[in-house]
Scaffold this active site. Structure first.
Site, PDB file in Angstrom:
ATOM      1  N   GLU A  34      19.617 -26.566   9.187  1.00  0.00           N
ATOM      2  CA  GLU A  34      20.825 -27.108   9.812  1.00  0.00           C
ATOM      3  C   GLU A  34      21.053 -28.582   9.471  1.00  0.00           C
ATOM      4  OE1 GLU A  34      20.405 -26.199  14.009  1.00  0.00           O
ATOM      5  OE2 GLU A  34      21.158 -24.163  13.691  1.00  0.00           O
ATOM      6  N   GLU A  90      19.216 -20.391  22.887  1.00  0.00           N
ATOM      7  CA  GLU A  90      19.330 -21.759  22.387  1.00  0.00           C
ATOM      8  C   GLU A  90      19.222 -21.797  20.868  1.00  0.00           C
ATOM      9  OE1 GLU A  90      19.653 -25.905  22.195  1.00  0.00           O
ATOM     10  OE2 GLU A  90      20.123 -24.543  23.833  1.00  0.00           O
ATOM     11  N   VAL A  94      15.586 -17.003  11.273  1.00  0.00           N
ATOM     12  CA  VAL A  94      14.845 -16.083  10.403  1.00  0.00           C
ATOM     13  C   VAL A  94      14.660 -16.816   9.078  1.00  0.00           C
ATOM     14  CG1 VAL A  94      14.877 -13.852   9.207  1.00  0.00           C
ATOM     15  CG2 VAL A  94      15.868 -14.043  11.507  1.00  0.00           C
ATOM     16  N   GLY A 100      18.167 -10.152   5.806  1.00  0.00           N
ATOM     17  CA  GLY A 100      18.734  -8.962   5.196  1.00  0.00           C
ATOM     18  C   GLY A 100      17.912  -7.696   5.354  1.00  0.00           C
ATOM     19  N   GLY A 102      16.760  -6.735   8.562  1.00  0.00           N
ATOM     20  CA  GLY A 102      16.875  -6.263   9.935  1.00  0.00           C
ATOM     21  C   GLY A 102      16.133  -7.076  10.977  1.00  0.00           C
ATOM     22  N   ILE A 103      15.525  -8.187  10.588  1.00  0.00           N
ATOM     23  CA  ILE A 103      14.777  -8.985  11.563  1.00  0.00           C
ATOM     24  C   ILE A 103      15.722  -9.595  12.589  1.00  0.00           C
ATOM     25  CG2 ILE A 103      13.289 -11.007  11.872  1.00  0.00           C
ATOM     26  CD1 ILE A 103      12.161 -10.322   9.027  1.00  0.00           C
ATOM     27  N   ASN A 131      28.377 -22.222   9.497  1.00  0.00           N
ATOM     28  CA  ASN A 131      27.389 -21.179   9.212  1.00  0.00           C
ATOM     29  C   ASN A 131      28.071 -19.803   9.135  1.00  0.00           C
ATOM     30  OD1 ASN A 131      25.137 -19.567   8.985  1.00  0.00           O
ATOM     31  ND2 ASN A 131      23.988 -20.640  10.577  1.00  0.00           N
ATOM     32  N   LYS A 132      28.860 -19.615   8.085  1.00  0.00           N
ATOM     33  CA  LYS A 132      29.655 -18.390   7.921  1.00  0.00           C
ATOM     34  C   LYS A 132      28.808 -17.112   7.884  1.00  0.00           C
ATOM     35  CE  LYS A 132      33.393 -20.872   7.727  1.00  0.00           C
ATOM     36  NZ  LYS A 132      33.947 -21.309   8.976  1.00  0.00           N
ATOM     37  N   TYR A 138      27.022 -12.062  13.531  1.00  0.00           N
ATOM     38  CA  TYR A 138      27.262 -11.926  14.964  1.00  0.00           C
ATOM     39  C   TYR A 138      28.461 -11.028  15.244  1.00  0.00           C
ATOM     40  CZ  TYR A 138      24.201 -16.054  15.146  1.00  0.00           C
ATOM     41  OH  TYR A 138      23.168 -16.931  14.999  1.00  0.00           O
TER      42      TYR A 138
END
Length: 166
Positions: A34, A90, A94, A100, A102-103, A131-132, A138
């Protein structure tokens, strides 16, 4: 670490005190991603005090083939409209090389189930607008962006200055 496209290799567990250095390392990796590493002031001691002694928040660890590769830190909040608690996520992270398979989905499934088990009203979090890939992830899970809302934060000098006016 070679990965297979097999969610069976992914496990989610609650963090323990012995995971403090791992948690801090993952927090720092998230901060690098980030572009905010200079803002990390957390230490193993502060994490121990707040996560395990005061129990202010909880952490889950995502593992791939028993190797830790992800974490999520969360705590309860409260909805006045629902009249019940919710679960506030919060941070979730990953490792890039493990995305990619599944985590992330397993972390969110675990948290959704925990929210339901605790009879909380909702699971919520914020995401940086740049963060596209995460936003798409999501939305694909069914999350709804709350574009009419703005997140505000106060810390450091601004917090101290306001508190001094009390």
């Amino acid at each position: 670490m070679q990965k297979e496209n097999n969610e069976e290799q992914v496990t989610i567990r609650f963090a323990e005190q012995k995971d403090l250095s791992l948690i801090l390392d993952l927090i720092k990796e998230l901060a690098v991603y980030e572009k905010m590493l200079d803002e990390v002031v957390a230490t193993e001691e502060s994490l121990n005090e707040n996560l395990f002694e005061k129990k202010m928040a909880e952490v889950i660890i995502g593992e791939y083939r028993n190797e830790p590769v992800a974490f999520a830190l969360f705590f309860p909040n409260f909805s006045t409209f629902l009249g019940k608690p919710g679960l506030y996520l919060e941070d979730v992270y990953v490792k890039p090389e493990m995305r990619g398979i599944g985590i992330g989905r397993k972390l969110f499934t675990f948290l959704a189930n925990l929210t339901r088990e605790r009879n909380y009203g909702r699971l919520e979090w914020v995401c940086l607008d740049w963060n596209k890939p995460s936003i798409q992830f999501y939305k694909k899970m069914g999350a709804i962006p709350m574009d009419d809302w703005r997140t505000f934060s106060m810390q450091g000098n601004a917090l101290e200055n306001l508190a001094d006016k009390f």
